[in-house]
Write a protein that holds these residues in place. Sequence first.
Motif, mmCIF file in Angstrom:
data_model
loop_
_atom_site.group_PDB
_atom_site.id
_atom_site.type_symbol
_atom_site.label_atom_id
_atom_site.label_comp_id
_atom_site.label_asym_id
_atom_site.label_seq_id
_atom_site.Cartn_x
_atom_site.Cartn_y
_atom_site.Cartn_z
ATOM 1 N N PRO A 2 0.813 -1.203 0.000
ATOM 2 C CA PRO A 2 0.000 0.000 0.000
ATOM 3 C C PRO A 2 0.853 1.262 0.000
ATOM 4 O O PRO A 2 1.944 1.302 0.542
ATOM 5 C CB PRO A 2 -0.818 -0.101 1.282
ATOM 6 C CG PRO A 2 -0.238 -1.195 2.089
ATOM 7 C CD PRO A 2 0.669 -1.992 1.207
ATOM 8 N N ILE A 142 -11.911 0.604 6.533
ATOM 9 C CA ILE A 142 -12.147 1.334 5.293
ATOM 10 C C ILE A 142 -12.572 2.776 5.608
ATOM 11 O O ILE A 142 -12.138 3.711 4.947
ATOM 12 C CB ILE A 142 -13.233 0.638 4.446
ATOM 13 C CG1 ILE A 142 -12.856 -0.824 4.174
ATOM 14 C CG2 ILE A 142 -13.494 1.393 3.156
ATOM 15 C CD1 ILE A 142 -11.548 -1.018 3.438
ATOM 16 N N SER A 163 -7.838 3.280 1.092
ATOM 17 C CA SER A 163 -8.360 2.048 0.485
ATOM 18 C C SER A 163 -9.854 2.130 0.169
ATOM 19 O O SER A 163 -10.376 1.297 -0.579
ATOM 20 C CB SER A 163 -8.100 0.861 1.412
ATOM 21 O OG SER A 163 -8.717 1.075 2.674
#
Length: 183
Positions: A2, A142, A163
């Motif tokens: 990420p 999230i 994300s």
Amino acid sequence: MPNTSEQSTTLHIYNFGSVLGNRKIIKGEDKITTLYFMQNTRSSMYWTFDLHADGPDGPLLCRAQSSYHGPPLLGEVNHGHTILSMTAVRRPVKMERKRGAFNGTVFFNGPDHKEYRWQTSRVLKHLSRSSHQCLNAEDALIATYRVTSMSVMKDGVLVVQPSGKFMLDLLVATSLAMRTPDN
């Protein structure tokens, strides 16, 4: 791996309205720029809301309707799912409690066809604040909706992790549906 340099997106949600209708303005991080506008209406049997981009005259992003919430018909009431009609996705998104989810957890599928859930958590040291967390199937965070319960004007703050940015409109709509009474 990420990208850790990406920042989360913070939206501020403000209330104004009346007994039978409720409106919310969703502003950006600067607390000035209006990003979304929600108009909610209630009847004795269900609630609906329209979510617009930019303000009340902006393009319609979502229309949501709860399941039947009226008086029992033939002795049975089914407090079923909420349907979100997202204009960009072109398919309805169903928010529902699953069997055994008695803690306020609500499930929905994202535009990537993966399952997500909003679940409630209480912050004990802040009696005036609770939050809803949106998690994916792997329990990765999230988004978080921090509720401001001691304020009349401000409903809360929605923080979307990098994300979840690909479904920002859907996260705004589902978090508002979680906060709409009788959901």
